[in-house]
Write a protein that holds these residues in place. Structure first.
Motif, PDB file in Angstrom:
ATOM      1  N   VAL A 128      25.939  36.253  28.823  1.00  0.00           N
ATOM      2  CA  VAL A 128      25.302  35.605  27.733  1.00  0.00           C
ATOM      3  C   VAL A 128      25.381  36.503  26.149  1.00  0.00           C
ATOM      4  O   VAL A 128      24.614  37.337  26.661  1.00  0.00           O
ATOM      5  N   PHE A 129      25.816  36.440  25.178  1.00  0.00           N
ATOM      6  CA  PHE A 129      25.461  36.768  24.190  1.00  0.00           C
ATOM      7  C   PHE A 129      25.155  37.062  22.901  1.00  0.00           C
ATOM      8  O   PHE A 129      25.021  34.965  22.866  1.00  0.00           O
ATOM      9  N   MET A 130      24.994  37.320  22.178  1.00  0.00           N
ATOM     10  CA  MET A 130      23.784  37.234  21.360  1.00  0.00           C
ATOM     11  C   MET A 130      23.827  38.155  19.805  1.00  0.00           C
ATOM     12  O   MET A 130      23.795  39.280  20.191  1.00  0.00           O
ATOM     13  N   SER A 131      23.270  37.719  18.655  1.00  0.00           N
ATOM     14  CA  SER A 131      22.573  38.951  17.973  1.00  0.00           C
ATOM     15  C   SER A 131      21.269  39.075  18.093  1.00  0.00           C
ATOM     16  O   SER A 131      21.082  38.588  19.581  1.00  0.00           O
ATOM     17  N   ARG A 132      21.441  40.671  17.051  1.00  0.00           N
ATOM     18  CA  ARG A 132      19.289  41.316  17.783  1.00  0.00           C
ATOM     19  C   ARG A 132      18.238  40.875  17.261  1.00  0.00           C
ATOM     20  O   ARG A 132      17.388  40.027  17.743  1.00  0.00           O
ATOM     21  N   ASP A 133      18.597  38.916  16.384  1.00  0.00           N
ATOM     22  CA  ASP A 133      17.953  38.167  16.075  1.00  0.00           C
ATOM     23  C   ASP A 133      17.476  37.573  16.762  1.00  0.00           C
ATOM     24  O   ASP A 133      16.288  37.019  17.611  1.00  0.00           O
ATOM     25  N   THR A 134      18.741  36.779  17.359  1.00  0.00           N
ATOM     26  CA  THR A 134      18.387  35.929  18.888  1.00  0.00           C
ATOM     27  C   THR A 134      17.421  36.624  19.496  1.00  0.00           C
ATOM     28  O   THR A 134      16.154  36.413  19.906  1.00  0.00           O
ATOM     29  N   MET A 135      17.611  38.218  20.301  1.00  0.00           N
ATOM     30  CA  MET A 135      17.645  38.783  21.149  1.00  0.00           C
ATOM     31  C   MET A 135      15.870  39.074  20.638  1.00  0.00           C
ATOM     32  O   MET A 135      14.612  38.601  22.019  1.00  0.00           O
ATOM     33  N   HIS A 136      15.711  39.331  19.635  1.00  0.00           N
ATOM     34  CA  HIS A 136      14.133  39.353  19.642  1.00  0.00           C
ATOM     35  C   HIS A 136      13.410  38.250  19.688  1.00  0.00           C
ATOM     36  O   HIS A 136      12.640  38.305  20.546  1.00  0.00           O
TER      37      HIS A 136
END
Lengths: 223, 402
Positions: B189-197
């Motif tokens: 699943v791929f996401m931006s670093r903001d979502t990851m945070h």
């Protein structure tokens, strides 16, 4: 004019390096309506002679001429057509196709020849004469040896061919059925079909118009 | 009745009359067709897999922590969720090396197979500003923005019934689903670093800490590089290593060639098995037809007596061969389809190499090849078995058949 003519017919076989003549320089003719019976000891060359007449075996020399045409100059397709339409051969032993019923066996030559099938009346007439009407829908595996033999004879006579060649047709039949079959052959011969029967049963020879004897590959007139 | 219909009917009657032998013949054809279809489909899937992997890799070089090469390969090849980290300085250093055209970093962590998460998958955060690997691939299918807390799922990831995915207690909307890559990334699943945070914070709240979310910006899992054509990749690696130690390089070409070697072994096994089964199928058919026709010598003699030409007799037996070959071919194809499609994932996991099913058109083609080959086997074996009988002198055939 003779329907079938054999001219100086010779068939040689090689057995253990030695050549022997099964059929030795035979001249023979048969005309429409002839009922010829051939007797002779086992191994005298009768069956080989019949196979030569039907084109199932090639002669070493000599010729078989049917309806004015030499089989030597006729291709397999054409000889097959002659066997399908003009000559009915009843070989020794059982010769019904096991995958087909008795009815289908009797009608099979018409199927492969693309010919018009005989009427149901004709089928029943022949079946009645040979006593196999109740067996028409049975498979050969359900029949006795004599019943199979009669079904084979029905297949040969149903379309009143030009020539019937039968190799010991009544070998597995009782005397009542043997005479019944001989009467059928005589009747069909009287309608113009030429009939050749090989037999060991001397009591049936009286049905023939000619009797021949085969001896060591040679054929000679008896009656 | 046409010659064909008549031959077909007679052939079918003969087949039905000998059910056990016909069954054995059909079985031989089933084995041939099944082996051919499954073999071709497997080979195509493997070749598609490595082809798509090559297409999707995008980077020439992958930098990972020194002790995490195997884990990184697992992520790419099998989709086994892993996490490992190295200093973000590696990314900065690598980007400055001469010969490096593009550099981007990714951050790996995982979800769990417990109530808090949809399923255990690889979570990958990427930087949309520098990304050159996932971006082009995302552009094919995903149009909505991924920076607002939504995620993109790999082709093998299944969302919840409400269309969302759940990680550490929170649900995230799915901005899109990627096309198949035949790599482990299909399970990611791929996401931006903001979502990851946000997810890392949720994970920490649940007691799972990958890194301290407060300084997650200081770490990366991998740095992906594209090297210019004229650059010496070994020199680039050396230069990066000099500036940032404790790292390992995975060259994409090497990775693919390693996979290709493994794939070659699998393909060899498939080829050998396929050949053995095809030969077995053909020889069994020849053997059975020879035995059957030998026992039916007398029948062929009778056919000759009744006025069937040699050619016609060959045609009769050819019909039987074609019917048996085609019937077995079709049954084998159906069994092949029932193996290849439902057990697609099982096969993929067992083989442990990139695996991508061929297109419908290719599947149809393989099916047709399977049925055609077994039909050819049937016709050839029946024809060869009949040839000598059809031309033998009838009298002898009749006598020896008794």
């Amino acid at each position: 004019m003779a329907f079938l003519e054999a001219q100086k017919l010779v068939k040689e076989y090689n057995r253990r390096g030695k050549t022997f003549r099964a059929v030795d320089d035979i001249d023979f003719t048969i005309e429409p309506g002839d009922f010829v019976m051939i007797e002779g000891e086992s191994g005298s060359g009768k069956t080989t002679f019949l196979n030569l007449l039907t084109g199932l075996t090639d002669p070493t020399s000599g010729a078989v001429i049917i309806d004015g045409r030499s089989l030597k100059e006729t291709g397999d397709k054409e000889i097959s057509k002659i066997r399908n339409q003009k000559i009915k051969y009843i070989p020794q032993g059982e010769s019904l196709l096991s995958a087909l019923t008795v009815r289908e066996n009797i009608l099979f030559p018409f199927t492969i020849g693309g010919l018009e099938r005989p009427s149901e009346e004709r089928l029943l007439e022949v079946s009645d004469k040979l006593g196999i009407t109740d067996l028409l829908d049975e498979y050969p595996s359900d029949l006795s040896g004599g019943e199979m033999r009669r079904a084979t004879i029905a297949r040969a006579v149903i379309n009143k061919p030009s020539l019937i060649i039968a190799d010991e047709p009544t070998g597995s039949l009782d005397s009542a059925n043997t005479f019944k079959v001989m009467e059928i052959f005589r009747d069909i011969a009287s309608e113009g079909t030429a009939v050749i029967v090989v037999t060991h049963q001397k009591e049936t020879l009286g049905y023939a118009t000619r009797v021949l004897e085969m001896d060591q590959g040679s054929l000679k007139e008896v009656v | 009745m046409s010659a064909f219909n008549e031959s077909f009917r007679f052939g079918i009657r003969n087949i039905r009359k000998r059910p056990y032998r016909s069954f054995c013949l059909v079985l031989a054809a089933v084995i041939g067709s099944y082996a051919l279809f499954v073999g071709l489909a497997l080979k195509a899937s493997l070749n598609n897999g490595i082809g798509r992997m090559q297409e999707r890799m995008g980077a020439d070089l992958m930098i990972v922590p020194e002790s995490s090469e195997i884990e990184a390969r697992n992520i790419l090849l099998t989709g086994e969720p892993e996490f490992f980290y190295m200093d973000v300085a590696v990314a900065t250093a690598a980007a400055e090396i001469e010969g490096v055209e593009c550099a981007t970093s990714q951050f790996y962590f995982t979800s769990l197979s417990s109530d808090c998460c949809s399923t255990r998958v690889q979570l990958i955060a990427f930087d949309p500003d520098t990304d050159f690997v996932i971006g082009p691939w995302i552009d094919e299918r995903v149009t909505s923005d991924v920076s607002n807390g939504s995620v993109i799922i790999g082709s093998e990831v299944t969302p919840l019934s409400n269309g969302k995915v759940k990680f550490y207690g929170n649900e995230y909307s799915v901005a899109g689903k990627l096309g198949e890559t035949a790599t482990g990334l299909d399970h990611s699943v791929f996401m931006s670093r903001d979502t990851m945070h946000g997810i890392l914070n949720d994970a920490k709240d649940k007691g799972y800490q990958f890194l301290n979310p407060e300084d997650d910006g200081a770490w990366v899992s991998t740095v992906l590089l594209r090297v210019s054509d004229d650059a010496d990749i070994t020199a680039v690696e050396k230069e990066i290593y000099n500036r940032a130690g404790g790292i390992r390089f995975i060259e994409t070409d090497k990775l693919i060639s390693d996979v290709a070697v493994k794939l070659g072994s699998v393909e060899n096994i498939i080829n050998v098995t396929l050949t053995v089964l095809l030969v077995f199928s053909f020889l069994t058919m020849i053997l059975f037809f020879s035995v059957i026709f030998h026992e039916r010598k007398k029948e062929f003699a009778v056919l000759r007596i009744l006025g069937t030409s040699s050619r016609r007799i060959c045609f009769f037996s050819l019909t039987e061969g074609i019917t048996i070959g085609a019937a077995g071919g079709i049954i084998g194809l159906v069994l092949g389809i029932l193996t290849v499609f439902p057990f697609n994932h099982y096969i993929e996991n067992s083989l442990d190499v990139p695996y991508l099913m061929p297109s419908v058109a290719a599947v149809i083609l393989y099916g047709m090849i399977g049925v055609l080959v077994t039909t050819l086997f049937g016709s050839l074996s029946s024809f060869l078995s009949t040839l000598s009988l059809a031309h033998a002198e009838t009298y002898y055939t009749m006598r020896t058949g008794e």
